[in-house]
Every structure is written in C-alpha cells, then in structure tokens.
Write an enzyme that holds these catalytic residues in place. Structure first.
Site, mmCIF file in Angstrom:
data_model
loop_
_atom_site.group_PDB
_atom_site.id
_atom_site.type_symbol
_atom_site.label_atom_id
_atom_site.label_comp_id
_atom_site.label_asym_id
_atom_site.label_seq_id
_atom_site.Cartn_x
_atom_site.Cartn_y
_atom_site.Cartn_z
ATOM 1 N N LYS A 1 0.807 -1.219 0.000
ATOM 2 C CA LYS A 1 0.000 0.000 0.000
ATOM 3 C C LYS A 1 0.841 1.271 0.000
ATOM 4 C CE LYS A 1 -4.219 -1.998 1.712
ATOM 5 N NZ LYS A 1 -3.798 -3.393 2.009
HETATM 6 C C1 LIG Z 1 -4.590 -4.418 1.717
HETATM 7 C C2 LIG Z 1 -3.918 -5.721 1.629
HETATM 8 C C3 LIG Z 1 -4.434 -6.756 0.846
HETATM 9 C C4 LIG Z 1 -5.733 -6.621 0.095
HETATM 10 O O1 LIG Z 1 -5.658 -5.680 -0.947
HETATM 11 P P1 LIG Z 1 -7.018 -5.125 -1.606
HETATM 12 O O2 LIG Z 1 -6.565 -4.107 -2.589
HETATM 13 O O3 LIG Z 1 -7.803 -4.545 -0.478
HETATM 14 O O4 LIG Z 1 -7.691 -6.289 -2.215
HETATM 15 C C5 LIG Z 1 -3.728 -7.940 0.765
HETATM 16 N N1 LIG Z 1 -2.592 -8.129 1.463
HETATM 17 C C6 LIG Z 1 -2.070 -7.162 2.240
HETATM 18 C C7 LIG Z 1 -0.842 -7.448 3.011
HETATM 19 C C8 LIG Z 1 -2.702 -5.928 2.344
HETATM 20 O O5 LIG Z 1 -2.193 -4.982 3.123
#
Ligand SMILES: *Cc1c(COP(=O)(O)O)cnc(C)c1O
Length: 449
Positions: free
Chosen positions: A107
């Site tokens: 993210k």
């Molecule tokens: C946010 C996240 C996800 C899921 O991603 P989305 O875009 O919400 O589907 C998967 N793995 C990790 C480690 C995350 O932080």
C-alpha cells in the site's frame, strides 16, 4: 480525462476533484470515462524503460493535466523509489515482492502517490485544510500515516479495529504524531469502514471539514497500483519473452489491487489470467461459482488485511468487464482458503523451498497451485492428450512476513529478524484515542471542543 460516478447520479469530475473528494456525492466510486490505450510502440519500449519514466507515462493520462508534468515526474519518482523484485519460489510460481517500501506492504505505492498529489493540490489552490479519513484492517493505516506524515495542509485520521492489527502494524499507525491521529475502535474493520462511509454523507462533518478518503476507493490511491503489474511484466518478459502468459494471483480483500491489475490489462498490457485469492471472507469466490453476490459480515482471519465482507472495488471490476458475467469468468477466477490451510502452506513452502511467505502471500500461493493444477488439467482434457503444458504464475507478496510475527514464527518454527528499517518504531510510544464502534461516538469526537 474525466471520471464518472458508478452511482450514475453525479456529475463528471477531473482527477483533482476525484482525488480531493474520494467518493462522488451519490456515494458512487469514480471511474475513468475512457481507459487509456497503450500503443504497440509504447508496450515494446516499456519492456526496458526505467521505472520512474514508466510510472510517469502510465499515470499521465489519468492525471489529465491537473498536475504539471515536472511535478508529476517528481511525484512518480518518489512514489516508486524502492525495489519490486520478482523472486522464484518453485519452478513455476514466482513472488512479486511488494514489501520493500517504508511500511513493508504494497500500500506504500498508492499512499505515497496520493499524499503527494493532495500535497500538490493544497499548495497550488485554495483547497487546503483537507482531512483524510481512513479505515484500516492493518496495512492501509501505516502506509497512509507514513505517506502523509508532514504533508502540509492535510490532516489524517485513521480508524483501526482494536486488537485486530499486528504489533508492528499498530506501531506504524500510532507513533507518527504531527498531522496523524489514530482512533482505536472497539469493533471490527467493517465497523471502521461503516463509520468512514457514514462520515462522508454527514452534512455537519462536511461543513466543518474537507473530508476525503485514502482507501482504495480514492482514484489517487487505486490507479498507481497498476504500476506493479508493469514492473512484474518487465521482469517476466526479460526472462520468458513474449510468449509465456503471466497469470497473476492477487491476495484480495477490498479488491483494489487486483482491479488495478485488470485496468492495466484493459489498457493493453499483455497479462494473463487473474486469480483472486481470498481467505474465509470469500463473497467473490462464491459469486464466481454460483452467480449469487451474497454479502456476509467479515470474519477474522490470520490474513487480516483481507478481512473484508463487502469489497468496495468489486463494482469497478464489473465495470471493466462491462457487467457481463461470462466476460468476468473468462478473465477472473477465485479460490478461498481457511486459516489452517494458510498456516500449513507457510510451513510447507518454508520447508520445501526455503521461502518465507506472509499469511496473505500464503493464501495466494495456495490459489496459484490450485489454479495451475486446474489449468493444466483443462489443457490435457481439451487436447485429449496426457501431456500438460507448463503453466506459470506470479503471486503478489503483499506484505513482509515480519508484520505477522506470531503466525509466521509458529509456522516456520523460529523467530524472524526485524528489518533495520522498522526497528526504530519499537522505541516509540503508542498514541491512540479509544473510541466506541458507533457513528455517534465518532461524530462527537470529530465535533468536540
Ligand atoms: C490491503 C492488503 C491486501 C488486500 O488488498 P485489496 O486491494 O484490499 O484487495 C492484501 N494483502 C495485504 C498485506 C494488504 O495490506
């Protein structure tokens, strides 16, 4: 480039307004009016283009002139200023490691891009004093806190479910101070998300604040996630050339990441099939097999960033697929696994291949194995031959295993080393504000004094 609301009741806006407001007035998610199409010349050149230039060229049409080129180049350069290596696990499964950014989860890219865009908009117009509201199941909060820390003209308020994020995740979102405030909500991620959604609809709060969302519903956070798929593909063609399809398995919660990948494919990047790997929160897995979209309350799992009962971005995937169920099933598969299988996969992959998965990557690894098995099987069946073609897949390793130490250490049988880049967090005091899981409690806190 304009954006329309998937709610279909609001006016079109440009990138700046979409990024500043997060969601359309009709509660719909914004979606680009056209998906920019890459030319054959671009795709050929992209194979070896440096990451910062590639990022600039991919993002430029989406930003649509709301940020000048020199500033956008700088934003792109800062956003992707770390590695995205494609690392082999088995002979036909590779991991695209997305955890080499400052908060050790994928993210970071979206949060860094969005924070710098908002910083730019508040510097260049009267639209300052923006308040970013974000609900997190773990990784979003840390990435947003880190990305926005010290950005002038922007306050950040993070809601996270008490006791349901890992210790490092909690430190990442509660130790920043300055313009970052963490609210520790006595409830689930769904409660946090519901509060944030209601806040955007609340006239009193909107009169007091310029509220925006930093969840993947915000186009400035969602769209730059396309870049991973370009970086993976660059490394893939360098190894396999153009003819081996790169199937991609994405551990999915809110479906922002996988939806970004499907956008990259829709814009012409030659990617293979998409596989959504889910934990017991498997509304999409069930939908693809039954045709019934049946929302359930989220349940807690060890892959907690995917504990989402009703994934916000799925409507965007439907839009890319022109709301055609057959088209969707041709482009996307989904598998789901429980915690016991996930933990066992971490152990097995560590023992057999010497690779340490985090729980989200482990769910993806299981889905990759099952997809490869099903796919080879299908080829055998249709060709009436016993020989199956090798099928290769990339899993997105979305977080560093050290973010989930209890689960991973138990699975691999020894402790993990905390990377030097997060060691400093351990000495910082936690600062959070406890909050009941009701909208009334939240509103009262927002309008306090
Ligand atoms: C946010 C996240 C996800 C899921 O991603 P989305 O875009 O919400 O589907 C998967 N793995 C990790 C480690 C995350 O932080």
């Amino acid at each position: 480039m304009e954006y329309y609301s998937l709610g279909k009741q609001s006016a079109n806006v440009d990138f700046k307004i979409a990024a500043i407001t997060g969601q359309a007035p009709d509660k719909g998610l914004y979606f680009p009016t056209t998906i920019p199409q890459l030319t054959a010349e671009q795709i050929e050149r992209f194979k070896t283009l440096d990451k910062a230039s590639l990022a600039f060229e991919v993002m430029r049409p989406y930003v649509g002139g709301t940020i000048d080129d020199a500033s956008l180049k700088q934003i792109c350069k800062e956003t992707i200023d770390f590695d995205f290596p494609l690392v082999p696990i088995t002979s036909n499964i590779k991991a695209l490691e997305l955890f080499h950014g400052p908060t050790l989860a994928f993210k970071d890219v979206g949060a860094r891009f969005m924070s710098r865009c908002l910083g730019y908009f508040s510097k260049t117009s009267s639209s300052n004093n923006n308040t970013v509201l974000v609900a997190t199941s773990g990784d979003t909060g840390g990435a947003v806190a880190n990305g926005f820390l010290g950005v002038e003209g922007v306050q950040v308020i993070i809601l996270y479910p008490k006791g349901k994020v890992s210790p490092i995740q909690e430190l990442q979102l509660t130790t920043c101070g300055q313009n970052i405030t963490a609210l520790e909500v006595d409830g689930s991620f769904d409660d946090c998300q519901a509060i944030v959604k209601e806040a955007f609809m609340d006239a009193d709060l909107n009169a007091a604040y310029h509220l925006t969302s930093a969840n993947s519903i915000n186009v400035a956070r969602w769209l730059p996630q396309q870049l991973y798929y370009f970086f993976a593909w660059q490394q893939w063609v360098a190894q396999y050339g153009d003819n081996t399809p790169m199937h991609i398995v994405v551990p999915s919660g809110n479906f922002g990441n996988i939806c970004a990948g499907m956008m990259a494919k829709a814009s012409g990047l030659p990617l293979g099939h998409f596989v959504a790997a889910c934990n017991d929160n498997n509304v999409v897995t069930r939908y693809l097999s039954t045709g019934n979209y049946e929302v359930k309350k989220s349940v807690e799992t060890i892959s907690n960033a995917m504990d989402v009962g009703n994934p916000s971005n799925f409507v965007r995937i439907l839009e890319i697929m022109q709301n055609n169920f057959d088209q969707l099933k041709n482009a996307l598969s989904s598998y789901s696994y429980d915690d016991i299988s996930t933990q066992a996969a971490i152990t097995r992959v560590y023992n057999d291949y010497g690779y340490t998965l985090d729980p989200h990557g482990a769910v993806a690894f299981l889905a990759a194995e099952e997809f490869i098995h099903d796919h080879e099987h299908a080829i055998t069946h249709y060709n009436h031959t016993v020989e199956s073609m090798p099928v290769h897949a990339v899993i997105l390793e979305t977080a560093h295993p050290v973010k989930f130490p209890e689960v991973v250490e138990e699975a691999i049988g020894h402790s993990l080393t905390i990377p030097a880049s997060v060691q400093y967090l351990l000495d910082k005091p936690k600062q959070s504000i406890p909050l009941a899981a009701t909208y009334a409690a939240f509103k009262q806190w927002m309008l306090r004094k």
